[in-house]
Design a protein around this motif. Structure first.
Motif, PDB file in Angstrom:
ATOM      1  N   ILE A 117      -2.626  -6.558   6.868  1.00  0.00           N
ATOM      2  CA  ILE A 117      -1.502  -6.123   7.693  1.00  0.00           C
ATOM      3  C   ILE A 117      -0.669  -7.368   7.970  1.00  0.00           C
ATOM      4  O   ILE A 117      -1.181  -8.340   8.532  1.00  0.00           O
ATOM      5  CB  ILE A 117      -1.981  -5.492   9.014  1.00  0.00           C
ATOM      6  N   ILE A 118       0.610  -7.352   7.583  1.00  0.00           N
ATOM      7  CA  ILE A 118       1.391  -8.587   7.662  1.00  0.00           C
ATOM      8  C   ILE A 118       2.875  -8.324   7.892  1.00  0.00           C
ATOM      9  O   ILE A 118       3.446  -7.386   7.340  1.00  0.00           O
ATOM     10  CB  ILE A 118       1.189  -9.431   6.367  1.00  0.00           C
ATOM     11  N   ARG A 165       5.867  -4.078  12.188  1.00  0.00           N
ATOM     12  CA  ARG A 165       6.907  -3.112  11.859  1.00  0.00           C
ATOM     13  C   ARG A 165       7.143  -3.081  10.344  1.00  0.00           C
ATOM     14  O   ARG A 165       6.832  -4.030   9.636  1.00  0.00           O
ATOM     15  CB  ARG A 165       8.222  -3.471  12.569  1.00  0.00           C
ATOM     16  N   GLY A 166       7.729  -1.992   9.883  1.00  0.00           N
ATOM     17  CA  GLY A 166       8.144  -1.897   8.481  1.00  0.00           C
ATOM     18  C   GLY A 166       6.973  -1.673   7.544  1.00  0.00           C
ATOM     19  O   GLY A 166       5.960  -1.083   7.889  1.00  0.00           O
ATOM     20  N   VAL A 207       0.869  -1.171   0.000  1.00  0.00           N
ATOM     21  CA  VAL A 207       0.000   0.000   0.000  1.00  0.00           C
ATOM     22  C   VAL A 207       0.907   1.223   0.000  1.00  0.00           C
ATOM     23  O   VAL A 207       1.737   1.384   0.894  1.00  0.00           O
ATOM     24  CB  VAL A 207      -0.927   0.007   1.228  1.00  0.00           C
ATOM     25  N   THR A 208       0.794   2.085  -0.985  1.00  0.00           N
ATOM     26  CA  THR A 208       1.747   3.188  -1.147  1.00  0.00           C
ATOM     27  C   THR A 208       1.319   4.480  -0.454  1.00  0.00           C
ATOM     28  O   THR A 208       2.158   5.292  -0.083  1.00  0.00           O
ATOM     29  CB  THR A 208       1.982   3.479  -2.644  1.00  0.00           C
ATOM     30  N   GLY A 209       0.020   4.697  -0.285  1.00  0.00           N
ATOM     31  CA  GLY A 209      -0.436   5.930   0.349  1.00  0.00           C
ATOM     32  C   GLY A 209      -0.833   5.724   1.801  1.00  0.00           C
ATOM     33  O   GLY A 209      -0.472   4.728   2.426  1.00  0.00           O
ATOM     34  N   LYS A 210      -1.584   6.688   2.343  1.00  0.00           N
ATOM     35  CA  LYS A 210      -2.050   6.599   3.722  1.00  0.00           C
ATOM     36  C   LYS A 210      -3.378   5.865   3.836  1.00  0.00           C
ATOM     37  O   LYS A 210      -3.753   5.420   4.904  1.00  0.00           O
ATOM     38  CB  LYS A 210      -2.224   8.014   4.316  1.00  0.00           C
ATOM     39  N   PRO A 225      -0.182   3.773   7.303  1.00  0.00           N
ATOM     40  CA  PRO A 225       0.871   2.878   6.805  1.00  0.00           C
ATOM     41  C   PRO A 225       2.244   3.534   6.700  1.00  0.00           C
ATOM     42  O   PRO A 225       3.258   2.838   6.649  1.00  0.00           O
ATOM     43  CB  PRO A 225       0.367   2.477   5.409  1.00  0.00           C
ATOM     44  N   GLN A 226       2.260   4.886   6.661  1.00  0.00           N
ATOM     45  CA  GLN A 226       3.549   5.564   6.573  1.00  0.00           C
ATOM     46  C   GLN A 226       4.257   5.608   7.928  1.00  0.00           C
ATOM     47  O   GLN A 226       5.443   5.922   8.002  1.00  0.00           O
ATOM     48  CB  GLN A 226       3.352   6.974   6.011  1.00  0.00           C
ATOM     49  N   VAL A 227       3.522   5.322   8.999  1.00  0.00           N
ATOM     50  CA  VAL A 227       4.134   5.128  10.322  1.00  0.00           C
ATOM     51  C   VAL A 227       4.508   3.650  10.403  1.00  0.00           C
ATOM     52  O   VAL A 227       3.644   2.783  10.309  1.00  0.00           O
ATOM     53  CB  VAL A 227       3.163   5.506  11.451  1.00  0.00           C
TER      54      VAL A 227
END
Length: 277
Positions: A209-210, A270-271, A198-201, A257-259
């Motif tokens: 979520i993985i 994480r990541g 996922v590239t944006g917010k 996702p940017q956090v």
């Protein structure tokens, strides 16, 4: 045959909303379970309600997101069980998904995501889109399985191959046998590689979520709500290890996702953890 099921809600009382800044994770846990009287009044017609000031986003009927929002749930206060029937949490305050999953030892976290995706594709007859990779990279195609091909695995070399063993069969029973094989030889490590970042917010219902690995973990977004500021919160569902029924957490999550971290009740992601099919 799948059991008759019901959809339900839990009335969530007070929410501490903090979807801005660096907060990433749970925004509220319920203060208590609904009383027996509340349960009777609610019936089984609604789902987990979003926080005050938030409304669920519109989802088109027939889509994967719509399917996830309308997963059948066990009645309020049902126990959450492990695969062997023992109780993991008595009178679980979240929602227990009432579906044909969580009764086999191999049906763990990645398998829950695989099952939900595959079941929607199977029900909508998108058979050619049902395929998942084993950990060794082998692609297991349901369409070939349904046409009568079977996957054979050399336990010495782990080399996999197809052979035509039987006639066509698109039944649920045969579909489930295909999935049981996938559950045995796939996991978070292989599933993560199949998904796109996922590239944006913005996250959508059906996004995953993985953190892949040995061990790894994964959850899936089963609902989304937004407020007038455009801030979004999400409902998450998971399987787990040891294998268990699919549960939906009784709380909504702020996820950016940017956090590059996200706290959930059983895993600290994480990541680049935000993915989509």
């Amino acid at each position: 045959m799948m059991k008759t099921t019901y959809t339900i809600t839990f009335l969530l009382a007070t929410f501490l909303l903090s979807c801005t800044g660096k907060t990433n994770g749970q925004i509220q846990q319920p203060t208590e379970k609904p009383s027996t009287v509340e349960q009777t009044t609610m019936g089984n017609q609604q789902r987990l309600a979003p926080p005050p000031g938030y409304e669920k986003v519109k989802l088109t009927e027939g889509t994967f997101g719509y399917f996830l929002r309308h997963l059948p749930l066990k009645p309020v206060g049902s126990d959450l069980h492990y695969y062997n029937g023992s109780i993991k949490r008595k009178n679980y305050t979240g929602a227990v998904v009432d579906i044909d999953f969580g009764h086999g030892e191999v049906e763990q976290c990645a398998d829950a995501v695989i099952f939900l995706r595959a079941l929607w594709l199977w029900r909508t007859k998108q058979y050619d889109k049902i395929h998942f990779n084993f950990t060794n990279g082998f692609r297991a195609d349901y369409i070939r399985w349904a046409k009568g091909e079977r996957i054979h695995i050399d336990k010495r070399t782990w080399r996999c191959s197809y052979s035509k063993d039987t006639g066509p069969d698109y039944s649920y029973k045969t579909f489930r046998k295909y999935l049981n094989l996938v559950f045995t030889y796939a996991g978070t490590a292989s599933l993560e590689k199949e998904l796109a970042n996922v590239t944006g917010k913005e996250l959508q219902v059906g996004d995953v979520i993985i953190n892949g690995g040995h061990p790894g973990h994964t959850v899936i977004i089963v609902d989304k709500a937004v407020n007038k500021k455009g801030e979004a919160v999400y409902l998450l569902a998971q399987g787990y290890t040891p294998a268990q029924e699919i549960e939906i957490f009784n709380q909504w999550f702020c996820i950016d996702p940017q956090v590059k971290y996200l706290e959930t009740p059983n895993w600290y992601f994480r990541g680049n953890y935000a993915k989509h099919f």
